[in-house]
Design a protein around this motif. Sequence first.
Motif, PDB file in Angstrom:
ATOM      1  N   MET A 162     -11.949   5.996  -1.711  1.00 32.95           N
ATOM      2  CA  MET A 162     -12.190   4.376  -0.315  1.00 32.95           C
ATOM      3  C   MET A 162     -10.810   4.770   0.190  1.00 32.95           C
ATOM      4  SD  MET A 162     -11.535   0.862  -2.375  1.00 32.95           S
ATOM      5  CE  MET A 162      -9.586   0.097  -2.168  1.00 32.95           C
ATOM      6  N   ILE A 163      -9.790   5.527  -0.312  1.00 29.76           N
ATOM      7  CA  ILE A 163      -8.807   5.258   0.378  1.00 29.76           C
ATOM      8  C   ILE A 163      -8.708   7.242  -0.255  1.00 29.76           C
ATOM      9  CG2 ILE A 163      -5.803   4.828   0.066  1.00 29.76           C
ATOM     10  CD1 ILE A 163      -7.179   1.620  -0.458  1.00 29.76           C
ATOM     11  N   PHE A 164      -7.584   7.303   0.764  1.00 25.54           N
ATOM     12  CA  PHE A 164      -7.258   8.780   0.993  1.00 25.54           C
ATOM     13  C   PHE A 164      -5.902   9.353  -0.299  1.00 25.54           C
ATOM     14  CE2 PHE A 164      -9.206  10.947   4.566  1.00 25.54           C
ATOM     15  CZ  PHE A 164      -9.595   9.896   5.600  1.00 25.54           C
ATOM     16  N   PRO A 165      -6.536   9.776  -1.185  1.00 26.04           N
ATOM     17  CA  PRO A 165      -5.110   9.769  -2.444  1.00 26.04           C
ATOM     18  C   PRO A 165      -3.759   9.799  -2.006  1.00 26.04           C
ATOM     19  CG  PRO A 165      -7.588  10.959  -2.817  1.00 26.04           C
ATOM     20  CD  PRO A 165      -7.514  10.870  -1.403  1.00 26.04           C
ATOM     21  N   PHE A 166      -3.817  11.073  -1.085  1.00 21.16           N
ATOM     22  CA  PHE A 166      -2.288  11.413  -0.579  1.00 21.16           C
ATOM     23  C   PHE A 166      -1.470  10.065  -0.345  1.00 21.16           C
ATOM     24  CE2 PHE A 166       0.848  12.577   2.848  1.00 21.16           C
ATOM     25  CZ  PHE A 166       1.857  12.957   2.002  1.00 21.16           C
ATOM     26  N   VAL A 167      -2.593   9.412   0.704  1.00 24.36           N
ATOM     27  CA  VAL A 167      -2.135   7.650   1.241  1.00 24.36           C
ATOM     28  C   VAL A 167      -1.780   7.292   0.149  1.00 24.36           C
ATOM     29  CG1 VAL A 167      -2.294   5.431   2.422  1.00 24.36           C
ATOM     30  CG2 VAL A 167      -2.418   7.981   3.300  1.00 24.36           C
ATOM     31  N   TRP A 168      -2.520   7.217  -1.230  1.00 21.38           N
ATOM     32  CA  TRP A 168      -2.601   5.672  -1.950  1.00 21.38           C
ATOM     33  C   TRP A 168      -1.226   6.382  -3.077  1.00 21.38           C
ATOM     34  CZ3 TRP A 168      -5.089   1.501  -3.278  1.00 21.38           C
ATOM     35  CH2 TRP A 168      -4.667   0.442  -4.107  1.00 21.38           C
ATOM     36  N   ARG A 169      -1.341   8.090  -3.006  1.00 14.16           N
ATOM     37  CA  ARG A 169      -0.093   8.291  -4.158  1.00 14.16           C
ATOM     38  C   ARG A 169       1.480   7.952  -3.208  1.00 14.16           C
ATOM     39  NH1 ARG A 169      -2.043  13.747  -5.694  1.00 14.16           N
ATOM     40  NH2 ARG A 169      -2.507  12.934  -3.658  1.00 14.16           N
ATOM     41  N   LEU A 170       1.308   7.862  -1.843  1.00 11.92           N
ATOM     42  CA  LEU A 170       2.629   7.666  -1.413  1.00 11.92           C
ATOM     43  C   LEU A 170       3.289   6.091  -1.030  1.00 11.92           C
ATOM     44  CD1 LEU A 170       4.538   9.061   0.543  1.00 11.92           C
ATOM     45  CD2 LEU A 170       2.877   8.450   2.687  1.00 11.92           C
ATOM     46  N   LEU A 171       2.203   5.674  -1.437  1.00  9.97           N
ATOM     47  CA  LEU A 171       2.771   3.818  -1.482  1.00  9.97           C
ATOM     48  C   LEU A 171       3.700   3.361  -3.239  1.00  9.97           C
ATOM     49  CD1 LEU A 171      -0.507   1.860  -0.031  1.00  9.97           C
ATOM     50  CD2 LEU A 171       2.275   2.907   1.408  1.00  9.97           C
ATOM     51  N   PRO A 172       4.246   2.858  -2.742  1.00  8.15           N
ATOM     52  CA  PRO A 172       5.480   2.275  -4.182  1.00  8.15           C
ATOM     53  C   PRO A 172       4.272   0.888  -4.343  1.00  8.15           C
ATOM     54  CG  PRO A 172       6.270   1.796  -2.431  1.00  8.15           C
ATOM     55  CD  PRO A 172       5.594   2.598  -1.150  1.00  8.15           C
TER      56      PRO A 172
END
Length: 58
Positions: free
Chosen positions: A1-11
């Motif tokens: 669904m969403i790139f894992p890196f971007v998902w982890r980067l967002l607070p």
Amino acid sequence: MIFPFVWRLLPGPTVLKVLELLVLLAAIVYVLFTWVFPWVAADILPPPDGTVSTAPSP
């Protein structure tokens, strides 16, 4: 669904991450339609051909 890196980067929790992604997506679309697409149309794409005929009307 969403790139894992971007998902982890967002607070924040999941609801906040979804809202942040929606705002980020809206900002990207705004930048594309405001600056990128007009620049591509004006500088990179060839000018449109004139297709209006000059035939005399009856």
